[in-house]
Enzyme design. Structure first.
Site, short mmCIF file in Angstrom:
data_model
loop_
_atom_site.label_atom_id
_atom_site.label_comp_id
_atom_site.label_asym_id
_atom_site.label_seq_id
_atom_site.Cartn_x
_atom_site.Cartn_y
_atom_site.Cartn_z
N LYS A 90 -23.38 -9.85 11.12
CA LYS A 90 -23.04 -9.78 10.07
C LYS A 90 -23.84 -10.18 9.04
O LYS A 90 -23.78 -11.46 9.15
CB LYS A 90 -21.77 -9.61 9.41
CG LYS A 90 -20.96 -9.45 7.86
CD LYS A 90 -19.58 -9.59 8.26
CE LYS A 90 -18.85 -9.11 6.78
NZ LYS A 90 -17.43 -9.35 6.27
N ASP A 120 -15.46 -6.13 -0.48
CA ASP A 120 -13.99 -6.73 -0.08
C ASP A 120 -13.17 -6.53 -0.42
O ASP A 120 -11.81 -7.04 0.68
CB ASP A 120 -14.82 -8.36 -0.09
CG ASP A 120 -15.62 -9.38 0.07
OD1 ASP A 120 -15.51 -9.10 1.09
OD2 ASP A 120 -16.05 -10.25 -0.11
N CYS A 136 -24.27 -7.57 3.97
CA CYS A 136 -22.99 -7.55 3.53
C CYS A 136 -23.82 -8.18 1.39
O CYS A 136 -24.54 -9.47 2.37
CB CYS A 136 -21.68 -8.47 3.82
SG CYS A 136 -20.11 -8.68 3.05
N ASP A 164 -24.57 -11.90 5.80
CA ASP A 164 -24.38 -12.30 4.32
C ASP A 164 -24.48 -12.93 3.49
O ASP A 164 -25.62 -12.93 3.63
CB ASP A 164 -22.41 -12.38 4.87
CG ASP A 164 -21.36 -12.49 4.02
OD1 ASP A 164 -21.67 -11.87 2.34
OD2 ASP A 164 -20.16 -12.38 4.20
#
Length: 723
Positions: free
Chosen positions: A473, A545, A523, A475
């Protein structure tokens, strides 16, 4: 000779659409037509030649009554009698920004040329590319429009190459990727806007005289805006109406505008935002704009969406993941936040495995000395005290439970309280004179510097090589401030934003090439960088989110307007919801999450036995129909949008229809839900009741909607296609 005479007409055709370009006797390149495919060799010269004369416009090139400002130009420049917004601005060493672009030549290319350094679509099916060279003879500037027609997809793409063929440097101040002049203003402007936790809400307003649109100056595409714009005729709905749309394959500052001029024409432009943008073009050097995907649809937003979905799955996403089923995941973030240890993680993973979940994702807090968000970004070394041993050992133990293993990273940022920052303070965006601005206790690493790119590549490569990691993931939790690079010369500081993106794309491209088996979900504090540029490297993106089921309905509908539902990370989370405090039942949370890529983000250990059984059933059913839910043709269904949401997924032998009632209402009779896009003569069997219906019945009569006695109630039908 009449300067408006069309000397050459070039027709760029797909299966159902046509883009026709004309070269005028004056040397200008014009848009003759963009719309539904016309009969072969339809003469379109009259579109230009029959334009009525407009008053109060300047003559062009000394030719009486030749009014450039009323012509539908393909790539307008600054300094000519066309006083509308230019698509390109270039300044030479004399200080002049005047350029006068004239057509020189055209080349037809089989396939599609590469776009070095930038994400771009790849060839699938029949693709033809035209290159149109436009030249300013005074400055030595050549502008090449590179237009590709994806015949099987009814999609066009365009990038623009700007080359300095002179002996002195030029400064590029603006270069749009697309400029379309439409001879009408009878449109609604459609954009995707919002904010953190409510990204990509569909905005639709009638065009008015002047400039309107959306843009980002944040260094990322942004939560509040998406690099997409459409012009829809006022009668357009999900099933009917004409739409001209464009989506920029870019993850940074962009602008997408529609300008209505004084003669009721509309100029649609999409490209890099000229705000804080400059590019030094030395003699012989070129600059390529990001690619833009644009299309015409005449059967409403569903047709437009389905074309983008199919095209991006086949021609943009990494090929190894584009059509690969995505695993059902559990992310520990809302279950533990920073407060976890080995025992808690393994207990959560064990419970996930027992419920049929397939991938365990360890989120923030596993590295450095990170027990909150104030430290350690940049120090990508496992905290073995917190993990109860090495990251590799934890990974092995979780995979022994039958789960894949995923890991959260935020590589583009650095904490002031980190070893990396203490060693390399000059690696952050800062001019070293002003105090750099903090956001979320972190600075932005300067990815325009090759040394920073090399560090990230080495660090992430080592992390993936030394540990058995199936998923990342990736971010990015803040936007760019202090946009200054110590790796660039003083006269190149206007290049910082774009060079940052080129650096990011280089890092992503290198990592995905070295580790093609690792599934990356990007993300940016949610959907703050949900764009086609990122999808070229990361086949799924965390949509928001905000995991509340009701809020996600609007977020996911807007995102799925152009991006395939399988690219949307969508999780079932706890109630009361951590973002808005709303309570929705588990069935509805599951239905909404299954509109995208199903995952869970809650403490499985805190659930009741009944709730665990419900999740186990959700997971089992989802696996049985996974291909249809992830890759089926997505269609928004006609309902009362004030209180209902409905959509279908069709493909892989099944039809799945989902309906959400927002507010339960007393003494009302729900109306039938009509399905869209089925084969009228085909039979469809309801999996639950075994009853069979014709496609004509389901589309014309429809399904019975239950009367609901609770808010946020969901209903699902699954039909098996019978041969």
């Amino acid at each position: 000779m009449n300067p408006k005479q069309v000397l050459q007409q070039y027709d760029l055709r797909t299966a159902n659409c046509q883009l026709s370009i004309g070269v005028l006797a004056s040397g200008h390149l014009c848009l003759l037509y963009f719309g539904r495919k016309l009969p072969v060799q339809t003469d379109l010269r009259s579109v230009i030649e029959d334009l009525p004369k407009a008053s109060y416009l300047a003559d062009t090139d000394g030719i009486s009554d030749f009014r450039l400002e009323q012509l539908p130009l393909m790539y307008p420049a600054f300094g000519t009698p066309d006083l509308r917004a230019p698509a390109i601005r270039v300044r030479d060493d004399s200080g002049s920004a005047i350029i006068n672009l004239k057509f020189k030549e055209k080349r037809l290319i089989a396939g599609k040329p590469a776009l070095p350094g930038l994400p771009a679509t790849h060839v699938a099916g029949q693709v033809k590319t035209w290159e149109f060279d436009l030249v300013d003879s005074v400055t030595g500037l050549t502008v090449t429009l590179v237009i590709s027609a994806f015949v099987d997809y009814d999609i066009f793409t365009q990038s623009v190459r700007v080359k300095n063929t002179a002996t002195t440097p030029l400064r590029l101040d603006e270069a749009q990727s697309l400029s379309l002049d439409l001879l009408s203003d009878r449109f609604d402007l459609v954009t995707l806007n919002g904010a953190w936790s409510r990204e990509n809400h569909i905005q639709r307003t009638p065009l008015r005289p002047g400039i309107q649109g959306t843009d980002s100056k944040r260094g990322a595409s942004g939560h509040g805006q998406n690099p997409f714009v459409a012009l829809a005729t006022p009668d357009t709905d999900w099933q009917h109406g004409e739409i001209y749309s464009a989506n920029l394959i870019y993850s940074g500052n962009f602008v997408a505008t529609a300008t209505v001029d004084m003669h009721q024409n509309t100029r649609l432009q999409v490209g890099i935002n000229p705000f804080e943008f400059e590019w030094k073009l030395s003699p012989g050097q070129s600059f390529a704009t990001p690619e833009v995907v644009f299309s015409y649809a005449n059967k409403g937003f569903n047709q437009m969406s389905q074309r983008y979905h199919r095209f991006y799955l086949d021609c943009l996403l990494p090929k190894q993941f584009a059509k690969q089923s995505r695993p059902i995941l559990i992310n520990n973030w809302e279950a533990t936040y920073f407060d976890f240890n080995r025992q808690k993680l393994l207990a959560l993973a064990k419970q996930a495995s027992e419920l049929g979940i397939e991938l365990f994702v360890l989120d923030d807090g596993w590295f450095g000395k990170r027990d909150d968000d104030s430290s350690s970004l940049g120090d990508w070394v496992a905290n073995e005290t917190k993990l109860g041993g090495s990251l590799s050992a934890l990974t092995t133990d979780i995979q022994a439970l039958g789960l894949q293993f995923g890991l959260w990273i935020e590589p583009e940022m650095v904490s002031p309280n980190s070893d990396l920052y203490r060693q390399h303070p000059d690696w952050v965006m800062s001019d070293l004179r002003h105090r750099p601005q903090l956001a979320r206790h972190q600075y932005v690493l300067d990815l325009s510097q090759s040394v920073v790119q090399d560090y990230l590549i080495k660090t992430i490569d080592q992390l993936l090589t030394e540990n058995s990691i199936d998923y990342l993931k990736w971010d990015m939790n803040r936007n760019i401030t202090d946009a200054y690079s110590h790796g660039l010369a003083v006269d190149q500081q206007g290049e910082v934003y774009h060079r940052y993106l080129l650096g990011l794309y280089h890092v992503l491209g290198t990592i995905t090439m070295r580790h093609p088996q690792v599934l990356i979900e990007s993300c940016a504090g949610g959907g703050g960088r949900f764009d086609a540029g990122m999808l070229a490297y990361t086949p799924q993106i965390w949509t928001s989110d905000d995991t509340d089921a009701y809020e996600r309905l609007q977020i996911q509908r807007g995102t799925a307007l152009i991006y395939p539902p399988v690219t949307m990370g969508s999780h079932v989370s706890a109630v009361p919801n951590h973002q808005v405090g709303r309570i929705t039942d588990l069935a509805t949370r599951g239905t909404v999450a299954e509109q995208g890529n199903l995952g869970y983000e809650l403490d499985l250990l805190a659930l009741t036995t009944t709730e665990k059984q419900q999740i186990q059933r959700q997971v089992t059913i989802y696996k049985a129909y996974r291909e249809t839910l992830q890759f089926g043709k997505y269609t928004v269904l006609p309902v009362d949008e004030a209180n209902e949401w409905a959509w279908s997924k069709v493909g892989y032998g099944f039809v799945i229809v989902d309906h959400i009632t927002i507010w339960a209402r007393p003494n009302t009779v729900p109306k039938r839900l009509k399905v869209v896009g089925l084969t009228p003569t085909k039979q469809y069997q309801d999996v639950r009741t075994q009853r069979c219906y014709s496609g004509a019945f389901l589309m014309s009569v429809g399904l019975v909607i239950d009367r609901q006695n609770r808010d946020f109630a969901s209903q699902r039908w699954i039909f098996k296609e019978l041969r």
